[in-house]
Scaffold this motif. Structure first.
Motif, PDB file in Angstrom:
ATOM      1  N   MET A   1      12.947  -2.978  19.504  1.00  0.00           N
ATOM      2  CA  MET A   1      11.640  -2.615  18.959  1.00  0.00           C
ATOM      3  C   MET A   1      11.519  -1.095  18.787  1.00  0.00           C
ATOM      4  O   MET A   1      10.942  -0.636  17.821  1.00  0.00           O
ATOM      5  N   ARG A   2      12.095  -0.331  19.732  1.00  0.00           N
ATOM      6  CA  ARG A   2      11.995   1.131  19.657  1.00  0.00           C
ATOM      7  C   ARG A   2      12.623   1.656  18.369  1.00  0.00           C
ATOM      8  O   ARG A   2      12.115   2.568  17.746  1.00  0.00           O
ATOM      9  N   TYR A   3      13.750   1.051  17.962  1.00  0.00           N
ATOM     10  CA  TYR A   3      14.403   1.448  16.719  1.00  0.00           C
ATOM     11  C   TYR A   3      13.467   1.208  15.533  1.00  0.00           C
ATOM     12  O   TYR A   3      13.356   2.050  14.644  1.00  0.00           O
ATOM     13  N   CYS A   4      12.786   0.069  15.529  1.00  0.00           N
ATOM     14  CA  CYS A   4      11.850  -0.246  14.446  1.00  0.00           C
ATOM     15  C   CYS A   4      10.713   0.768  14.402  1.00  0.00           C
ATOM     16  O   CYS A   4      10.281   1.171  13.327  1.00  0.00           O
ATOM     17  N   VAL A   5      10.238   1.175  15.562  1.00  0.00           N
ATOM     18  CA  VAL A   5       9.157   2.160  15.626  1.00  0.00           C
ATOM     19  C   VAL A   5       9.624   3.477  15.021  1.00  0.00           C
ATOM     20  O   VAL A   5       8.918   4.092  14.224  1.00  0.00           O
ATOM     21  N   PHE A  12       6.796   6.062   7.276  1.00  0.00           N
ATOM     22  CA  PHE A  12       5.405   6.481   7.080  1.00  0.00           C
ATOM     23  C   PHE A  12       5.344   7.958   6.709  1.00  0.00           C
ATOM     24  O   PHE A  12       4.623   8.350   5.788  1.00  0.00           O
ATOM     25  N   SER A  13       6.070   8.789   7.451  1.00  0.00           N
ATOM     26  CA  SER A  13       6.059  10.233   7.175  1.00  0.00           C
ATOM     27  C   SER A  13       6.512  10.516   5.748  1.00  0.00           C
ATOM     28  O   SER A  13       5.901  11.313   5.033  1.00  0.00           O
ATOM     29  N   ASN A  14       7.599   9.855   5.348  1.00  0.00           N
ATOM     30  CA  ASN A  14       8.111  10.056   3.985  1.00  0.00           C
ATOM     31  C   ASN A  14       7.123   9.553   2.942  1.00  0.00           C
ATOM     32  O   ASN A  14       6.922  10.195   1.900  1.00  0.00           O
ATOM     33  N   LEU A  15       6.506   8.406   3.193  1.00  0.00           N
ATOM     34  CA  LEU A  15       5.525   7.851   2.258  1.00  0.00           C
ATOM     35  C   LEU A  15       4.319   8.771   2.113  1.00  0.00           C
ATOM     36  O   LEU A  15       3.885   9.063   0.993  1.00  0.00           O
ATOM     37  N   ILE A  16       3.785   9.232   3.231  1.00  0.00           N
ATOM     38  CA  ILE A  16       2.609  10.102   3.188  1.00  0.00           C
ATOM     39  C   ILE A  16       2.921  11.384   2.422  1.00  0.00           C
ATOM     40  O   ILE A  16       2.152  11.796   1.548  1.00  0.00           O
ATOM     41  N   LEU A  17       4.055  11.993   2.715  1.00  0.00           N
ATOM     42  CA  LEU A  17       4.444  13.222   2.017  1.00  0.00           C
ATOM     43  C   LEU A  17       4.618  12.975   0.521  1.00  0.00           C
ATOM     44  O   LEU A  17       4.125  13.744  -0.314  1.00  0.00           O
ATOM     45  N   SER A 131       1.787  -6.300   2.434  1.00  0.00           N
ATOM     46  CA  SER A 131       2.260  -5.459   3.541  1.00  0.00           C
ATOM     47  C   SER A 131       1.506  -4.135   3.596  1.00  0.00           C
ATOM     48  O   SER A 131       1.106  -3.689   4.676  1.00  0.00           O
ATOM     49  N   VAL A 132       1.307  -3.529   2.454  1.00  0.00           N
ATOM     50  CA  VAL A 132       0.568  -2.259   2.419  1.00  0.00           C
ATOM     51  C   VAL A 132      -0.865  -2.473   2.913  1.00  0.00           C
ATOM     52  O   VAL A 132      -1.381  -1.683   3.699  1.00  0.00           O
ATOM     53  N   ARG A 133      -1.510  -3.552   2.475  1.00  0.00           N
ATOM     54  CA  ARG A 133      -2.873  -3.840   2.934  1.00  0.00           C
ATOM     55  C   ARG A 133      -2.924  -4.026   4.444  1.00  0.00           C
ATOM     56  O   ARG A 133      -3.855  -3.573   5.109  1.00  0.00           O
ATOM     57  N   ARG A 134      -1.936  -4.716   5.004  1.00  0.00           N
ATOM     58  CA  ARG A 134      -1.913  -4.924   6.458  1.00  0.00           C
ATOM     59  C   ARG A 134      -1.708  -3.609   7.199  1.00  0.00           C
ATOM     60  O   ARG A 134      -2.317  -3.376   8.233  1.00  0.00           O
ATOM     61  N   ILE A 135      -0.859  -2.754   6.655  1.00  0.00           N
ATOM     62  CA  ILE A 135      -0.627  -1.447   7.277  1.00  0.00           C
ATOM     63  C   ILE A 135      -1.911  -0.619   7.236  1.00  0.00           C
ATOM     64  O   ILE A 135      -2.284   0.022   8.219  1.00  0.00           O
TER      65      ILE A 135
END
Length: 158
Positions: A1-5, A12-17, A131-135
């Motif tokens: 799970m840690r790898y997935c996080v 997320f960081s790449n998407l936001i940027l 998926s985007v809506r759930r996020i």
């Protein structure tokens, strides 16, 4: 799970940027800042809001919102009006010029999204949207948790 996080955090960081850069490239060319762009989009959807409501939706201090709204009013994009029943409240709404700008921004945004969707297989698009809506929903819940009054957070960590 840690790898997935870790993977998701990097994604997320790449998407936001990437989204911030896309917004700047696509909308700032109309002479509007990102904050102003978001205000125009909110007012296009909601019609009219009080300054307090707008500040809350934008997550900005009232003084910051006042400065931004003043600049937008000078450019003729929005107008303010005192509440007839409560003179302390100020309502803001788009002017005709602001609605024209909102329409232009909406078209530019839709064109950009369409180009992005063209890189995704048509059969995958509904799953990506879901998926985007759930996020987004999960992020909103996390934001609410983090912005609860301090007393309700004591002993619960961040």
């Amino acid at each position: 799970m840690r790898y997935c996080v870790q993977e998701m955090n990097e994604a997320f960081s790449n998407l936001i940027l990437a989204m911030i850069q896309l917004e700047r490239a696509g909308k700032c060319c109309y002479g509007i800042s990102l904050s102003q762009c978001h205000i125009v989009e909110i007012l296009r959807k909601k019609g009219e809001l009080t300054m307090n409501e707008l500040s809350r939706r934008m997550g900005l201090r009232k003084s910051t919102m006042t400065r931004i709204v003043n600049n937008m009013a000078r450019k003729g994009w929005i107008e303010r009006a005192k509440d007839p029943e409560d003179g302390r409240l100020v309502h803001v709404r788009l002017t005709r010029k602001g609605r024209t700008l909102a329409s232009t921004l909406e078209t530019a945004s839709a064109d950009c999204v369409e180009r992005i969707l063209n890189s995704i297989l048509p059969a995958e698009i509904p799953r990506v949207i879901d998926s985007v809506r759930r996020i987004v929903k999960s992020a909103e819940i996390e934001l609410q948790r983090r912005t609860k009054p301090l007393k309700s957070r004591i002993g619960h960590g961040f």
